[in-house]
Design an enzyme around this catalytic site. Structure first.
Site, PDB file in Angstrom:
ATOM      1  N   GLU A  41       0.843  -1.195   0.000  1.00 58.14           N
ATOM      2  CA  GLU A  41       0.000   0.000   0.000  1.00 58.14           C
ATOM      3  C   GLU A  41       0.878   1.244   0.000  1.00 58.14           C
ATOM      4  O   GLU A  41       1.886   1.311   0.704  1.00 58.14           O
ATOM      5  CB  GLU A  41      -0.917   0.009   1.220  1.00 58.14           C
ATOM      6  CG  GLU A  41      -1.883   1.199   1.240  1.00 58.14           C
ATOM      7  CD  GLU A  41      -2.835   1.187   2.427  1.00 58.14           C
ATOM      8  OE1 GLU A  41      -3.918   1.788   2.314  1.00 58.14           O
ATOM      9  OE2 GLU A  41      -2.507   0.579   3.462  1.00 58.14           O
ATOM     10  N   LYS A 111     -10.034   1.606  -2.722  1.00 64.45           N
ATOM     11  CA  LYS A 111     -10.301   1.157  -1.346  1.00 64.45           C
ATOM     12  C   LYS A 111     -11.743   1.473  -0.967  1.00 64.45           C
ATOM     13  O   LYS A 111     -12.181   2.621  -1.007  1.00 64.45           O
ATOM     14  CB  LYS A 111      -9.334   1.858  -0.395  1.00 64.45           C
ATOM     15  CG  LYS A 111      -9.323   1.353   1.022  1.00 64.45           C
ATOM     16  CD  LYS A 111      -8.198   2.062   1.786  1.00 64.45           C
ATOM     17  CE  LYS A 111      -7.930   1.457   3.137  1.00 64.45           C
ATOM     18  NZ  LYS A 111      -6.754   2.111   3.774  1.00 64.45           N
ATOM     19  N   CYS A 152      -5.968  -2.980   2.534  1.00 66.19           N
ATOM     20  CA  CYS A 152      -5.780  -2.715   3.962  1.00 66.19           C
ATOM     21  C   CYS A 152      -7.060  -2.892   4.779  1.00 66.19           C
ATOM     22  O   CYS A 152      -7.470  -4.001   5.075  1.00 66.19           O
ATOM     23  CB  CYS A 152      -5.166  -1.332   4.150  1.00 66.19           C
ATOM     24  SG  CYS A 152      -4.381  -1.117   5.767  1.00 66.19           S
TER      25      CYS A 152
END
Length: 275
Positions: A41, A111, A152
């Site tokens: 990331e 995301k 994440c």
């Protein structure tokens, strides 16, 4: 069988240096036989709300986009470009790009679940101060495998993983930079849980730990087998983790413990009736 490599690299403030470091480590992974490779990331810039706008790129016009495309093409690999800040129509996103061995962009994941937490006395972070959430589930194909892609904080939401599994995922990759508070408690646990829940290989690839950064990554990139066993893992420094992922292993686990053969809707109806 496919060899996967996850690259835990140290990320600094200079974008070009980060891209050059990615070049070096992707080349190393490819020489070791990896055909599916992931960067961490925010591999091209420091992680933080104060950096996202400064480092953001338009897709497909950005420097990082072109660099990732070149690496995939040069090494004839499927390359998950960790994440980069993306600017689109005045909005910012935390975005992962996936390139095929012929340099084609075959997937883009923004995301979905933004990292908004407040643990008193330990850490407070609110991605939504600068970033917008994505709105799609992302899977793509690599040979006989289907790969599910999250970023994440997405890993904390099992529903997203279940949908990827229902879309055929055999592997789930989550480039992610957990911090020094949440990392020691949850990072391995969540990867093992998603692996077992969905009977898939599951991996999170993080930046290496930099104690001078404004946001310190926990590091500890890892790969879990469909049984939840950790196959390979890193500590804090730069390291590449590897796994030879076997379709036979996935099939054996799913045949031996056939949880996926019972539809969740049937389970929910049963629970409702019993109540």
């Amino acid at each position: 069988m496919i060899r996967f490599a996850g690259i835990q690299m140290l990320v600094g403030a200079d974008k070009l240096s980060n891209l050059n470091k990615a070049t070096e480590l992707v080349s190393k992974a490819a020489k070791a036989g990896a055909k599916l490779v992931s960067l961490p990331e925010c591999f091209n810039c420091p992680y933080g709300n104060q950096y996202f706008a400064e480092y953001a790129e338009k897709i497909p016009d950005g420097q990082s986009y072109n660099h990732l495309k070149m690496l995939a093409l040069e090494h004839e690999i499927h390359l998950i470009g960790g994440t980069i800040p993306e600017e689109c129509d005045g909005n910012l996103y935390n975005t992962s790009l996936v390139f095929s061995p012929d340099g084609e962009l075959i997937a883009k994941h923004r995301k979905v679940h933004l990292f908004d937490i407040d643990i008193p006395g330990k850490i407070k972070f609110k991605e939504s101060d600068t970033l917008c959430p994505g709105s799609s589930i992302t899977t793509f194909n690599v040979n006989e495998f289907t790969v599910g892609l999250g970023i994440c904080y997405d890993i904390r939401f099992p529903e997203q993983a279940h949908i990827m599994r229902d879309q055929g995922a055999h592997i789930m990759i989550y480039p992610g930079a957990f911090n020094m508070t949440t990392g020691p408690v949850y990072f391995e646990l969540l990867n093992r849980a998603r692996a077992v829940d969905n009977q898939v290989y599951c991996s999170s690839i993080a930046p290496a730990t930099d104690n001078t950064a404004t946001y310190t990554s926990w590091g500890h990139s890892l790969i879990c087998a469909p049984t939840g066993v950790v196959v390979d893992s890193a500590l804090h420094d730069e390291q590449i983790v590897y796994c030879d992922m076997s379709m036979r292993e996935i099939q054996d686990i799913r045949e031996g413990i056939p949880t996926s053969k019972q539809k969740r809707s049937d389970i929910y109806k049963l629970v409702h009736v019993q109540k």
